[in-house]
Design an enzyme around this catalytic site. Structure first.
Site, PDB file in Angstrom:
ATOM      1  CD  GLN A  11     -26.103  -7.012  25.697  1.00  0.00           C
ATOM      2  OE1 GLN A  11     -25.352  -8.270  24.843  1.00  0.00           O
ATOM      3  NE2 GLN A  11     -25.641  -6.250  25.778  1.00  0.00           N
ATOM      4  NE  ARG A  35     -34.092 -15.402  28.660  1.00  0.00           N
ATOM      5  CZ  ARG A  35     -33.148 -15.624  28.059  1.00  0.00           C
ATOM      6  NH1 ARG A  35     -32.871 -15.523  28.337  1.00  0.00           N
ATOM      7  NH2 ARG A  35     -32.754 -14.277  27.031  1.00  0.00           N
ATOM      8  CG  ASP A  52     -33.378 -26.382  21.522  1.00  0.00           C
ATOM      9  OD1 ASP A  52     -31.805 -25.381  20.883  1.00  0.00           O
ATOM     10  OD2 ASP A  52     -32.888 -26.940  22.140  1.00  0.00           O
ATOM     11  CE1 TYR A 142     -20.049 -17.067  22.420  1.00  0.00           C
ATOM     12  CE2 TYR A 142     -17.970 -15.188  22.712  1.00  0.00           C
ATOM     13  CZ  TYR A 142     -19.349 -16.115  22.318  1.00  0.00           C
ATOM     14  OH  TYR A 142     -19.991 -14.508  21.463  1.00  0.00           O
ATOM     15  CE  LYS A 146     -20.311 -17.333  18.859  1.00  0.00           C
ATOM     16  NZ  LYS A 146     -21.269 -16.671  17.875  1.00  0.00           N
ATOM     17  CB  ILE A 172     -22.787  -5.659  22.364  1.00  0.00           C
ATOM     18  CG1 ILE A 172     -22.619  -6.494  21.277  1.00  0.00           C
ATOM     19  CG2 ILE A 172     -24.256  -5.273  22.294  1.00  0.00           C
ATOM     20  CD1 ILE A 172     -21.742  -5.898  20.641  1.00  0.00           C
TER      21      ILE A 172
HETATM   22  C1  AKB Z   1     -18.863 -12.578  25.653  1.00  0.00           C
HETATM   23  O1  AKB Z   1     -18.175 -11.905  26.559  1.00  0.00           O
HETATM   24  O2  AKB Z   1     -18.735 -14.499  26.431  1.00  0.00           O
HETATM   25  C2  AKB Z   1     -19.737 -12.291  24.769  1.00  0.00           C
HETATM   26  C3  AKB Z   1     -17.999 -12.388  23.789  1.00  0.00           C
HETATM   27  C4  AKB Z   1     -17.452 -11.206  24.063  1.00  0.00           C
HETATM   28  O3  AKB Z   1     -18.402 -12.492  22.635  1.00  0.00           O
HETATM   29  N1  AKB Z   1     -19.647 -10.360  25.049  1.00  0.00           N
END
Ligand code: AKB
Length: 326
Positions: A11, A35, A52, A142, A146, A172
């Site tokens: 994105q 991709r 990758d 996630y 981060k 975003i």
């Molecule tokens: C997600 O929803 O995982 C991402 C983010 C907020 O990092 N858009």
């Protein structure tokens, strides 16, 4: 500078690559993705390599062959997909970053942009005007990757003098490449359904409020941070935001342009993720240190999004987000 953009078919990457090519020249910016480039503009405006980032040898070869001097490292598995495959999220988000940092150290890469996310925060973090310095205790893989990325960036900067900069991006919103696998994806999907004239089933509650940003602000923030004088930066990774709204408020704003737009709310596992994230962000450090100032509010963003998607639909190139999930 010869620039590499990883995650260039995603994105943010697909649009950031074009923006960087406009600024620094097509041949100077190598796009790397796993991709094929979805747009003709991305495919034809400069070099593209299939990559990758978890494959260190392949990454090393790209850096060497293209004599890369700066990297926008956008390759990542997002929050919702990360909960479906936490092992892959770690591999791409942490091993991929570690590979890059080690190669950057060896190859003397001058600058790295590494986006973080509001996902670094968690249920113990204040949810309104979330401060720059606060509790980082995410409950998603996630978010864990981060936070790890932020700490690795700090370590490599201190220990090896790498110039790594990052932003804790909110959701975003964009009209070109749809996001894939995030919790904030509903705020993009809603537009596609409205333009298709199809009712939308939203996967978070109507009163769910999250911080968001429109793509032109997102691109500008990355470039402005990277161009800011190092001496002005008190942090390596900054809180950043543009606006906050609930899912219901977004639907209401869309309805001003598409009066018949229908939406129902059926929360799924992504609601639990959204409930641990901030409702709004304090980005005063970014504003003070490098002059961050978002340009898009809700009304302008919704108008531009609907116009852009209507143009794509008329040209027959609206991505099938709505059709796929119908
Ligand atoms: C997600 O929803 O995982 C991402 C983010 C907020 O990092 N858009």
């Amino acid at each position: 500078m010869r620039i590499l953009v990883t995650g260039a078919t995603g994105q943010i990457g697909s649009e950031l690559t074009l923006e960087l090519r406009k600024r620094y020249g097509g041949d100077q910016v190598v796009a790397a993705g796993h991709r094929k480039p979805a747009s003709e503009a991305l495919a034809s405006s400069g070099p593209f390599v299939s990559l990758d980032v978890a494959n260190r040898d392949a990454l090393a070869q790209v850096i060497r062959e293209h004599r890369i001097e700066a990297v926008y490292h956008l390759a990542a598995v997002l929050s919702a997909t990360g909960e479906q495959n936490p092992q892959r999220a770690w591999e791409v988000n942490v091993s991929g970053l570690y590979n890059l940092l080690e190669l950057a150290r060896e190859a003397g890469i001058a600058q790295i942009f590494h986006p973080s996310s509001i996902a670094v925060f968690g249920p113990r973090t204040p949810r309104d005007r979330t401060p720059q310095d606060t509790v980082l205790s995410p409950t998603t893989m996630y978010g864990v990757t981060k936070v790890t990325g932020e700490l690795l960036a700090d370590y490599y900067a201190q220990r090896y003098g790498l110039d790594i900069r990052g932003l804790r991006y909110p959701g975003i919103i964009s009209s070109e490449t749809p996001p894939g696998g995030g919790t904030t994806d509903y705020a993009v999907e809603m537009f596609y359904y409205a333009v298709e004239g199809t009712p939308y089933t939203c996967f978070v509650r109507e009163d769910t409020m999250l911080p968001m940003m429109y793509m032109p602000d997102c691109l500008r923030s990355a470039i402005e941070l990277m161009e800011a004088p190092c001496a002005r930066l008190r942090y390596r990774t900054y809180n950043i935001t543009a606006l906050s709204f609930t899912a219901g408020e977004l639907a209401e704003e869309i309805r001003k342009h598409v009066p018949g737009f229908r939406i129902e709310y059926r929360p799924d596992f992504r609601q639990a993720i959204a409930d641990t994230w901030p409702r709004s962000i304090d980005d005063s450090a970014a504003r003070e240190d490098w002059g961050w100032n978002p340009r898009y509010g809700l009304a302008e963003m919704v108008r531009e999004m609907l116009e852009a998607l209507a143009r794509r639909k008329a040209a027959g190139c609206l991505y099938p987000v709505a059709a796929e999930s119908r």
